[in-house]
Design an enzyme around this catalytic site. Sequence first.
Site, PDB file in Angstrom:
ATOM      1  N   ARG A   1      -6.977  -2.392  -3.114  1.00 51.53           N
ATOM      2  CA  ARG A   1      -6.866  -3.719  -3.559  1.00 51.53           C
ATOM      3  C   ARG A   1      -6.162  -4.209  -4.733  1.00 51.53           C
ATOM      4  NH1 ARG A   1     -12.183  -6.297  -1.830  1.00 51.53           N
ATOM      5  NH2 ARG A   1     -12.787  -4.091  -2.373  1.00 51.53           N
TER       6      ARG A   1
ATOM      7  N   ASN B   1     -10.001  -7.347   1.848  1.00 54.83           N
ATOM      8  CA  ASN B   1     -10.313  -6.688   2.974  1.00 54.83           C
ATOM      9  C   ASN B   1     -10.956  -7.318   4.292  1.00 54.83           C
ATOM     10  OD1 ASN B   1     -10.022  -4.249   1.467  1.00 54.83           O
ATOM     11  ND2 ASN B   1     -12.093  -3.930   0.818  1.00 54.83           N
TER      12      ASN B   1
END
Length: 741
Positions: free
Chosen positions: A19, A37
């Site tokens: 990320r 996620n």
Amino acid sequence: MPKQGYIIIRGIVQGVGFRPFVYARAIAHSIHGSVWNTGSEVRINAWGDNFDDFIEDLKRGTPLSIIDSIEIHPLSGSPPDSFSILKSHDGIRTGLIPPDIATCPECVHDIFTQGGRYEGYFATSCVNCGPRYSIIKTLPYDRERTAMDIFPPCLECSDEYSDPSCRRHHAQTIACELCGPVLMLHTGDRQVINVSNPIQRTAELLEQGNIVAIRGIGGFHIACIGESSKELKNRLGRTEQPFAIMARKEWIKKETMISHEEEEMLQSEISPIVILDKKNSRAHDHISSLHTLGCMVPYTGLHHLLFSHLKAPYLIMTSANAPGYPMITTLNDAFVKLTGIVDYYLTHTRDIVNRCDDSVIRNGYIIRLSRGFAPKRTKIFLGEKAILGTGPELNSTVTLYTHGFCITSPHIGNVRNPGTYGYLKETIACLRDLMQPDISIIAHDLHPQFLSTRYAKELSEVTDAVLIPVQHHQAHIAATCQEECIGIAIDGVGYGSDGTIWGGEIFEGSAPEYNRVGHLMPVLMPGGDLATTWPERMLYGILPDEKTKELLLTRTWTEKDLLILEKQVSRRFNTAITTSTGRVLDAAAALLGICRKKTYDGEPAMKLESAAFGSSPDTWEIPLTRIGEAQVLDTQSLLKKARDLYLQNPFDTSAIKQIAASFQYNLARGIATIACNAGASAGINTIALSGGVAYNEMIRKTIGDVAQQNGYTLIVNHDMPLGDGCISFGQCVFAGKKDKL
Ligand SMILES: [Zn+2]
Ligand SMILES: [Zn+2]
């Protein structure tokens, strides 16, 4: 022209800094949108002129990520003002988090940076390193679903966590002295020692000769300096078993024959125990009486700090559990099981959610699949149904197949006691929780009485899954080669399709159809498991004649003991029949007086290999015969030849080494010859080799040489253990192929 898209990235993309990586690339390309996620995946909403360049960048991933696929779907709506990382969602599980990762060089640097925030802090980590599998409770991978949830980050850690320019941007394991796990030192009688620097104090205690239990990433180690090894062996009651050591790299390079690849592996993010040939095969006998030494380098902040305070060049570092049992993970368990063994306990306050032992590797082949390797993800299509492989009995792992990938667990141990059986069930529960498969098929060993078989049956009743039994050695071959091949499975013992004990098998075919086209001569195993512990029983089982009796009488055997053994063999009382390669090697080790009692797994065969090390073998005639359709290597004749040579010079050490080498060499030639003959008659030119005996360097190389000389390609699996750690994977392959028929 602005472009936009909804992006789904699958693979190992959580717990690897994905990320923050996406965030950094988005900022660099002026992309607006968000990343989050879902389940095991990463999803992105992206708008911007440089959309295509952004996607190209994403394909590179982070150093530890593995990208299976990047899908781009249409996206409607208008872009937000910026790019942000959003909260995770539950969702589909096709990928996985990575195994635990050795502390990275940058974090080691932070730990030793004077005045820095992380100076001296043992649990320093970042997006590129630290525990993962051992701390995760469930996916998606976020701090609140790991063992770090009880350590809310302090202000400074929170700042780094939200700083896109920082290596710890969105690092779920971020922690420091102020907010993270802490260390504690206890005496042998469980009293806390108040000390400002527990690691420094531990180093002093070790230097003084104390034995200390140290809680690590996936469980407890027992550590001591070399001078205390005898004391440790006595306390553990393991006087013969080689210990692994943790040492500085320079020392390892000085003392062992380490290759460039092995050096890289040693200090990689996996940081396993690497079994290396000693420069002087007789050196460091107090650690290992073999010609090899199991070495690792410091791989956590704690280890690096410990070594910075230590004058000793290495520490003995052995898993604190009894061999074959699960790792000890909690302090209470350590207190109970290590009383009288250790003098001190160095522990920390981070829970170990999933156990993980140190991995072991030799010559590039995995011996123990664990920390750093496992959970191991293998891309292989076995159909739409989810499959569970419950493994064998010894050196077990379990494997779960779902969505085109097999996930193999870390090493579980010997599933023949309640503790390890419990660990087997826990591991299956953990994999099911991480991947959430709808299990349709459960593959298990053919042996009806194994606990892993019993659990397969129990679970099938709950899940309605179909049971598929898989023969042990066929699972070895299925784990090695998925195409048509001649498969050589050479190992200890496994339950055969005919109810006898197999272990030196040559098959022709591909999963799930194998023909047993060759094997070793079936021989007697007087006393069953007793013959494994006392290899001289095996010697008599193979050569039950006067000459063997006379030899045994010159040792500690009495007339009475021999009479009992003789009767056992002649009446076949409690005497199994086996084609095991391991047992034949055991018998040779016993014959040559190299090992008369097995005190640890594989000891006689390993000592035979060590004894043979450096000797060049003689070429003997290969005694081949036939039983039914199968070609058979007459191991009785081979052993007789060795015995005749031995009796000529029973006290000549170099003659013994020579016989050890020749025996192994000709056994391997015999096995390879049968495989080549089988390949010639079936028109197959691939030979697959698996089984614990394949770790024996001379045997593996000899089989490879014979195969090559005859124009065959030899396949040996570098990604899975050659021993029984590959069985659960092979069971899944076999069952998947069988279901498709
Ligand atoms: Zn790091
Ligand atoms: Zn902090």
